[in-house]
Every structure is written in C-alpha cells, then in structure tokens.
Design an enzyme around this catalytic site. Structure first.
Site, short mmCIF file in Angstrom:
data_model
loop_
_atom_site.label_atom_id
_atom_site.label_comp_id
_atom_site.label_asym_id
_atom_site.label_seq_id
_atom_site.Cartn_x
_atom_site.Cartn_y
_atom_site.Cartn_z
N ALA A 32 0.87 -1.19 0.00
CA ALA A 32 0.00 0.00 0.00
C ALA A 32 0.91 1.24 0.00
O ALA A 32 0.78 2.13 0.84
CB ALA A 32 -0.95 -0.01 1.19
N HIS A 34 3.01 4.62 -0.54
CA HIS A 34 2.66 6.03 -0.68
C HIS A 34 3.95 6.84 -0.77
O HIS A 34 5.06 6.27 -0.71
CB HIS A 34 1.79 6.49 0.50
CG HIS A 34 2.36 6.12 1.83
ND1 HIS A 34 3.51 6.68 2.33
CD2 HIS A 34 1.95 5.22 2.77
CE1 HIS A 34 3.78 6.17 3.51
NE2 HIS A 34 2.86 5.27 3.81
N HIS A 37 6.87 6.08 1.60
CA HIS A 37 7.72 4.94 1.20
C HIS A 37 8.65 5.36 0.06
O HIS A 37 9.83 5.00 0.06
CB HIS A 37 6.86 3.78 0.68
CG HIS A 37 6.00 3.13 1.71
ND1 HIS A 37 4.62 3.14 1.64
CD2 HIS A 37 6.32 2.44 2.83
CE1 HIS A 37 4.14 2.47 2.67
NE2 HIS A 37 5.14 2.04 3.42
N GLU A 150 10.84 7.71 10.45
CA GLU A 150 10.77 8.09 11.86
C GLU A 150 9.34 8.19 12.38
O GLU A 150 9.13 8.39 13.56
CB GLU A 150 11.50 9.42 12.10
CG GLU A 150 13.01 9.26 12.03
CD GLU A 150 13.76 10.54 12.37
OE1 GLU A 150 13.15 11.64 12.29
OE2 GLU A 150 14.95 10.45 12.69
N GLN A 155 9.63 1.72 16.54
CA GLN A 155 10.02 0.58 15.69
C GLN A 155 11.46 0.75 15.22
O GLN A 155 12.26 -0.19 15.24
CB GLN A 155 9.06 0.49 14.49
CG GLN A 155 9.54 -0.46 13.41
CD GLN A 155 8.53 -0.64 12.30
OE1 GLN A 155 7.58 -1.39 12.45
NE2 GLN A 155 8.72 0.02 11.18
O1 PAF Z 1 6.75 -0.45 9.15
C1 PAF Z 1 6.30 -1.41 8.50
O2 PAF Z 1 5.70 -1.26 7.43
C2 PAF Z 1 6.48 -2.81 9.07
O3 PAF Z 1 6.39 -2.82 10.46
C3 PAF Z 1 7.77 -3.50 8.59
C4 PAF Z 1 9.00 -2.79 9.11
C5 PAF Z 1 7.80 -3.55 7.08
C6 PAF Z 1 7.81 -4.93 9.12
O4 PAF Z 1 6.73 -5.68 8.66
#
Ligand code: PAF
Length: 282
Positions: A32, A34, A37, A150, A155
C-alpha cells in the site's frame, strides 16, 4: 524491475551481485505504498547501487485479526508506483509460506525494555512480530543499509537494537517523517479515512507542533495535560496516548534535563483508524 516471490531466487541474485561489489539498500514495507515509502526508496537509491523493496503483510505483528484482514494488498499498483521511481528496483513479495515455512509464529525478543513503552503497551506482541520479520528479511536480503521512517520511531529504535544485538552487518537509517501539505504524516492507513476524519487528522501534527513550542517553557506534565484537553475537545479524534519521552529509553519523562533529547508521541483514533505521529522537541 524484477519481482521475486521466492527467497532462494532473490538470495542467489543478490549474492552474485555482491560478489562483484554491488551495494544494496533495503526498504522493508507492507505494501500500500505512498509518497512516504517512495522517499525512503529514493534515499536508498542515492546511497546504494541497488534498492530492494520488500512487500509483505506480516501476520505475526498484528494483534487484531480484523486489522490484518483489512490491511490493503495492492501489489500490482505498488510495483507500478515503484516503476515510476526507477526500473532497477528489486521487489521481494513473498508468500507467508516462503517466510514462515509452515510455522507462522513470532520469536520472543528483549529490546532492553523499550518494547514495553507506548506501542508495546497497546499492541500486545507487536514488536516480537516486527523483530521476527525484520530479522528474517535482513538474513535473506543481506543489505548494506536499511531505511525506516521516523513516523514509527519506536520501531526504528527497536530495529537498531535488533541489528546490534544479533550483530547483523547492516546500517539502520532513520528517515524524516514525510508529511502531506496539511502536516498529516503519510501512512497506508490515511487512504481508509472517511472524508470528515481525513479533514480532522492534521490536528495531530498541529498539536504536536504547539506542544513543541510549549515544551520550551513548561514541564512535560503541563504539556501533556494541555494536549489531553485539546483532544478531549475534538469530536473526530480520540487520543489513545500522548507521551513525552527521552529518545534513548522511550520512557515517559519525569523531569527535563538540558543535556537530553526528547520527543513527543501521539496515538489517536480517527473513527476506527489508528494514527500515530511524533515530533522532536529539542
Ligand atoms: O513499518 C512497517 O511497514 C512494518 O512494520 C515492517 C518494518 C515492514 C515490518 O513488517
């Protein structure tokens, strides 16, 4: 552009190129795609010879079956969007079987306690799932550099710890939050917002920006109380948490120290869509 569905095939391809000195930048995603990314992909292309993008909706990081079911799966559109950036990108879009080989379970990790803060309190087992998939992807892709936004700051901190603890030879790079013109942080979830909620959602960044200003003169407690009041007045957004934390421990700050760096973190519901965002405070 080559799309691989099988780990052995992409591993073969990458190891042949690595033997000739080619460097690899990696952008793991759940699809998905955008502009947020795409900004990571562009950075990976600038800093490496080849960019690999993985597209995999990872079942072990969802604590809610409905959320997993509803997660958009748009592989064809994602691949063509990546093609608008560069035709040299390698896509790895595995099946659940290719990754988990019949045992779709998360490993258990310890990330020195940061996994229990914020998202960890509200999404049971989430970071075990993230750790599991990212570790496997790093083993398959063996990237030189890996890029994470960020927006998911916690994460990002966890993945840095993962690489450190398991001595994975990758440089984990955090990239600034990519925002729409109105300030809303790009997220795959934004697409699912109903119009009135989409209109209301930039409030999150507005409040974060104002809390940054207030943090200059007020205590973390005072800023937090002010933010909670502002959300209580907003009928479209329901605050799940607002936390001001030190960037290393991610623990709620009790007393400010001039030598430490802080960030403010928000999770809020816009109808049934959960949005997160954060800002550097100093
Ligand atoms: O941030 C994300 O989209 C997910 O948590 C990742 C890092 C691709 C792991 O599935």
């Amino acid at each position: 552009m080559i799309v691989f569905n099988n780990k052995t095939e992409i591993q073969d391809h990458i190891s042949k190129k690595k033997a000739k000195g080619t460097t690899f930048g990696f952008v793991p995603t759940m699809g998905a795609l955008h502009n947020g990314h795409l900004s990571l992909v562009k950075r990976a292309l600038e800093e490496n010879d080849v960019c690999v993008v993985s597209i995999f909706v990872n079942p072990t990081q969802f604590d809610n079956v409905e959320d997993l079911k509803k997660y958009p799966r748009t592989l064809e559109r994602d691949v063509s969007l990546l093609g608008t950036v560069s035709k040299t990108i390698l896509v790895y879009a595995p099946s659940v079987q290719d990754i988990y080989e019949g045992n779709t379970k998360a490993e258990h990790f310890s990330f020195d306690g940061i996994e229990f803060e914020m998202e960890g309190k509200f999404r049971q087992g989430h970071f075990d799932g993230v750790g599991t998939i990212v570790k496997r992807l790093f083993e398959i892709i063996t990237p030189n550099n890996a890029y994470f936004g960020e927006k998911d700051f916690q994460q990002l901190a966890i993945i840095k710890k993962l690489a450190q603890k398991y001595k994975i030879p990758v440089t984990v790079k955090g990239c600034e939050i990519y925002r729409e013109v109105n300030g809303l942080a790009y997220s795959s979830r934004n697409e699912r917002l109903k119009p009135e909620y989409k209109k209301a959602a930039p409030f999150i960044f507005k409040i974060l920006t104002e809390s940054k200003e207030r943090f200059g003169t007020k205590s973390a407690k005072q800023v937090t109380e002010w933010v909670e009041k502002q959300f209580a007045k907003n009928k479209f957004l329901e605050l799940e948490y607002f936390v001001i934390a030190g960037i290393t421990t991610l623990k709620n700050v009790k007393r400010k120290s001039k030598s430490k760096q802080y960030r403010a973190f928000v999770a809020a519901y816009a109808d049934d869509i959960r949005l997160i965002d954060n800002i550097a405070l100093n």
